[in-house]
Motif scaffolding. Structure first.
Motif, mmCIF file in Angstrom:
data_model
loop_
_atom_site.group_PDB
_atom_site.id
_atom_site.type_symbol
_atom_site.label_atom_id
_atom_site.label_comp_id
_atom_site.label_asym_id
_atom_site.label_seq_id
_atom_site.Cartn_x
_atom_site.Cartn_y
_atom_site.Cartn_z
ATOM 1 N N MET A 99 0.285 4.847 -5.740
ATOM 2 C CA MET A 99 1.265 4.063 -6.502
ATOM 3 C C MET A 99 1.575 2.749 -5.796
ATOM 4 O O MET A 99 1.794 1.718 -6.450
ATOM 5 N N MET A 100 1.587 2.765 -4.462
ATOM 6 C CA MET A 100 1.863 1.541 -3.712
ATOM 7 C C MET A 100 0.805 0.476 -3.957
ATOM 8 O O MET A 100 1.088 -0.721 -3.861
ATOM 9 N N ASN A 101 -0.420 0.894 -4.273
ATOM 10 C CA ASN A 101 -1.515 -0.036 -4.488
ATOM 11 C C ASN A 101 -1.673 -0.412 -5.963
ATOM 12 O O ASN A 101 -2.633 -1.074 -6.335
ATOM 13 N N SER A 102 -0.755 0.050 -6.800
ATOM 14 C CA SER A 102 -0.808 -0.285 -8.219
ATOM 15 C C SER A 102 0.089 -1.491 -8.502
ATOM 16 O O SER A 102 0.723 -2.039 -7.600
ATOM 17 N N LYS A 103 0.123 -1.893 -9.769
ATOM 18 C CA LYS A 103 0.862 -3.100 -10.144
ATOM 19 C C LYS A 103 2.354 -2.798 -10.317
ATOM 20 O O LYS A 103 2.865 -2.673 -11.424
ATOM 21 N N ILE A 104 3.045 -2.666 -9.178
ATOM 22 C CA ILE A 104 4.490 -2.443 -9.212
ATOM 23 C C ILE A 104 5.169 -3.480 -8.327
ATOM 24 O O ILE A 104 4.526 -4.150 -7.520
ATOM 25 N N LYS A 105 6.475 -3.613 -8.475
ATOM 26 C CA LYS A 105 7.229 -4.605 -7.721
ATOM 27 C C LYS A 105 7.219 -4.304 -6.221
ATOM 28 O O LYS A 105 7.082 -3.154 -5.815
ATOM 29 N N LEU A 106 7.382 -5.361 -5.426
ATOM 30 C CA LEU A 106 7.424 -5.204 -3.972
ATOM 31 C C LEU A 106 8.571 -4.294 -3.550
ATOM 32 O O LEU A 106 8.416 -3.488 -2.627
ATOM 33 N N SER A 107 9.715 -4.401 -4.218
ATOM 34 C CA SER A 107 10.854 -3.554 -3.883
ATOM 35 C C SER A 107 10.525 -2.075 -4.083
ATOM 36 O O SER A 107 10.910 -1.225 -3.275
ATOM 37 N N ASN A 108 9.783 -1.774 -5.152
ATOM 38 C CA ASN A 108 9.366 -0.387 -5.405
ATOM 39 C C ASN A 108 8.350 0.086 -4.364
ATOM 40 O O ASN A 108 8.352 1.257 -3.966
ATOM 41 N N LEU A 156 -7.644 11.290 -17.215
ATOM 42 C CA LEU A 156 -7.541 10.099 -16.373
ATOM 43 C C LEU A 156 -8.765 9.220 -16.579
ATOM 44 O O LEU A 156 -9.894 9.711 -16.631
ATOM 45 N N ARG A 157 -8.536 7.900 -16.659
ATOM 46 C CA ARG A 157 -9.636 6.989 -16.987
ATOM 47 C C ARG A 157 -9.994 6.048 -15.843
ATOM 48 O O ARG A 157 -11.130 5.636 -15.720
ATOM 49 N N ASN A 158 -9.013 5.693 -15.025
ATOM 50 C CA ASN A 158 -9.263 4.776 -13.923
ATOM 51 C C ASN A 158 -9.891 5.520 -12.743
ATOM 52 O O ASN A 158 -9.458 6.618 -12.387
ATOM 53 N N LYS A 159 -10.901 4.921 -12.143
ATOM 54 C CA LYS A 159 -11.641 5.586 -11.062
ATOM 55 C C LYS A 159 -10.738 5.903 -9.874
ATOM 56 O O LYS A 159 -10.817 6.980 -9.281
ATOM 57 N N LYS A 160 -9.848 4.995 -9.510
ATOM 58 C CA LYS A 160 -8.950 5.231 -8.368
ATOM 59 C C LYS A 160 -8.044 6.427 -8.614
ATOM 60 O O LYS A 160 -7.812 7.236 -7.716
ATOM 61 N N VAL A 161 -7.550 6.528 -9.832
ATOM 62 C CA VAL A 161 -6.660 7.632 -10.165
ATOM 63 C C VAL A 161 -7.427 8.949 -10.172
ATOM 64 O O VAL A 161 -6.910 9.980 -9.730
ATOM 65 N N LEU A 219 -6.868 10.300 3.683
ATOM 66 C CA LEU A 219 -7.747 10.153 2.519
ATOM 67 C C LEU A 219 -7.179 9.153 1.523
ATOM 68 O O LEU A 219 -7.933 8.400 0.889
ATOM 69 N N GLY A 220 -5.842 9.144 1.386
ATOM 70 C CA GLY A 220 -5.219 8.186 0.475
ATOM 71 C C GLY A 220 -5.486 6.753 0.901
ATOM 72 O O GLY A 220 -5.854 5.910 0.084
ATOM 73 N N VAL A 221 -5.324 6.461 2.185
ATOM 74 C CA VAL A 221 -5.551 5.111 2.699
ATOM 75 C C VAL A 221 -7.017 4.725 2.572
ATOM 76 O O VAL A 221 -7.353 3.582 2.225
ATOM 77 N N ILE A 222 -7.916 5.679 2.820
ATOM 78 C CA ILE A 222 -9.353 5.386 2.774
ATOM 79 C C ILE A 222 -9.818 5.083 1.353
ATOM 80 O O ILE A 222 -10.563 4.124 1.111
ATOM 81 N N PHE A 223 -9.384 5.887 0.387
ATOM 82 C CA PHE A 223 -9.915 5.775 -0.974
ATOM 83 C C PHE A 223 -9.018 4.991 -1.922
ATOM 84 O O PHE A 223 -9.343 4.873 -3.104
ATOM 85 N N VAL A 224 -7.906 4.442 -1.445
ATOM 86 C CA VAL A 224 -6.953 3.796 -2.340
ATOM 87 C C VAL A 224 -7.534 2.560 -3.022
ATOM 88 O O VAL A 224 -7.134 2.209 -4.142
ATOM 89 N N SER A 225 -8.487 1.885 -2.397
ATOM 90 C CA SER A 225 -9.045 0.669 -2.986
ATOM 91 C C SER A 225 -9.988 0.955 -4.144
ATOM 92 O O SER A 225 -10.162 0.140 -5.040
ATOM 93 N N GLY A 226 -10.623 2.144 -4.134
ATOM 94 C CA GLY A 226 -11.550 2.486 -5.214
ATOM 95 C C GLY A 226 -12.902 1.804 -5.097
ATOM 96 O O GLY A 226 -13.709 1.848 -6.038
#
Length: 297
Positions: free
Chosen positions: A52-61, A223-228, A94-101
């Motif tokens: 979620m941190m690597n998705s399109k959300i606000k910096l505050s979130n 789920l459709r997005n590869k990262k997800v 694993l989250g940090v490694i694969f978060v970019s997709g």
């Protein structure tokens, strides 16, 4: 926060809450200290929050998610559940490694190589970890030392392995129907995956595991997005590891986290945070063009 504050006063409270083996357990519950279910449900949430941190959300979130990851991770470390601590670090890694997709195949090869290397050198890694743990009286230190002794001394057997063997022997004794309701004391009770064969037999275990597999496949297809999709695979991998090493599915917290809360969050990320894949946008454009053509006709 209540779990962290409570564990500072009662370091083993979360472990006691797993079996209510301490007269203070009702007090622990009133204090809001999380037990077995809460602790083992956090690795899945942490993995999802990293994506979620690597998705399109606000910096505050993103800052809020970062703080939550830190709080959840610290609560697990303080809980003295060894496997939960391992899976939290695994989820973060694993989250940090694969978060970019990106470069997925290369990353899978690297992770597989590192995993094999870690298994081969496990006794040396455990010795290093033991030296890093300052509290020699902690349950985590004792569990790791017990595992190290079982790996380096042929006459010493890891307690959890003995419990798994107990369930395996129950399965061998009644391979088709298991020993559910007959001799439940013959079940080890510390491995959901192995225990189900001892309790329900081959037929029951196949049905039991097929239910979870069918749910996982259905959710993955939504789920459709590869990262997800990668995040969901990580969740199911952690779940499988926990099922082999713990009786986790007896907890509604854990099954709810793995099969309800986290998939809902991933579907939200998939649909609203990352945007639709290009092929879906193209299909939508084609459908709009065709609709406009029909209206003109």
């Amino acid at each position: 926060i209540a779990t962290i504050m409570g564990l500072k006063v009662y370091p083993n409270a979360s472990r006691y809450l797993a079996s209510f083996s301490n007269p203070l357990c009702f007090q622990f519950k009133k204090m809001g200290i999380g037990g077995f279910g809460f602790i083992y449900s956090t690795p899945y949430l942490i993995a999802v929050m990293i994506f979620m941190m690597n998705s399109k959300i606000k910096l505050s979130n993103q800052i809020i998610l970062f703080v939550l990851i830190g709080l959840f991770g610290y609560a697990v470390i303080k809980s003295n559940y060894t496997t939960a601590v391992v899976t939290v670090f695994l989820a973060i890694g694993l989250g940090v490694i694969f978060v970019s997709g990106k470069n997925i195949q290369l990353k899978i090869i690297v992770v597989a190589f590192v995993g094999i290397f870690a298994l081969v050198t496990l006794p040396y890694i455990l010795k290093i970890v033991l030296n890093l743990i300052s509290n020699k009286d902690s349950i985590i230190w004792m569990r790791i030392d017990e595992l190290l002794q079982s790996l380096t001394k042929p006459d010493v057997e890891f307690n959890r392995v003995e419990l798994m063997k107990k369930s395996i022997m129950a399965f061998i004794h009644n391979p088709f129907v298991g020993e559910f309701g007959v001799q439940m004391k013959s079940i080890g009770g510390h491995s959901d995956f192995v225990d189900c064969f001892g309790m329900y037999g081959l037929v029951g275990a196949i049905v039991y595991n097929s239910i979870f597999l069918s749910v996982a496949l259905y959710q993955y297809k939504q789920l459709r997005n590869k990262k997800v999709q990668i995040c969901y695979i990580i969740l199911q991998g952690i779940l499988l590891l926990n099922r082999v090493t713990n009786p986790i599915l007896v907890s509604q917290n854990i099954s709810g986290s793995a099969f309800l809360i986290c998939p809902i969050l991933l579907m939200y990320i998939d649909n609203y945070c990352l945007g639709a894949p290009k092929n879906m946008l193209a299909s939508a454009d084609n459908a709009a063009i065709q609709l406009n053509g029909d209206e003109n006709n």
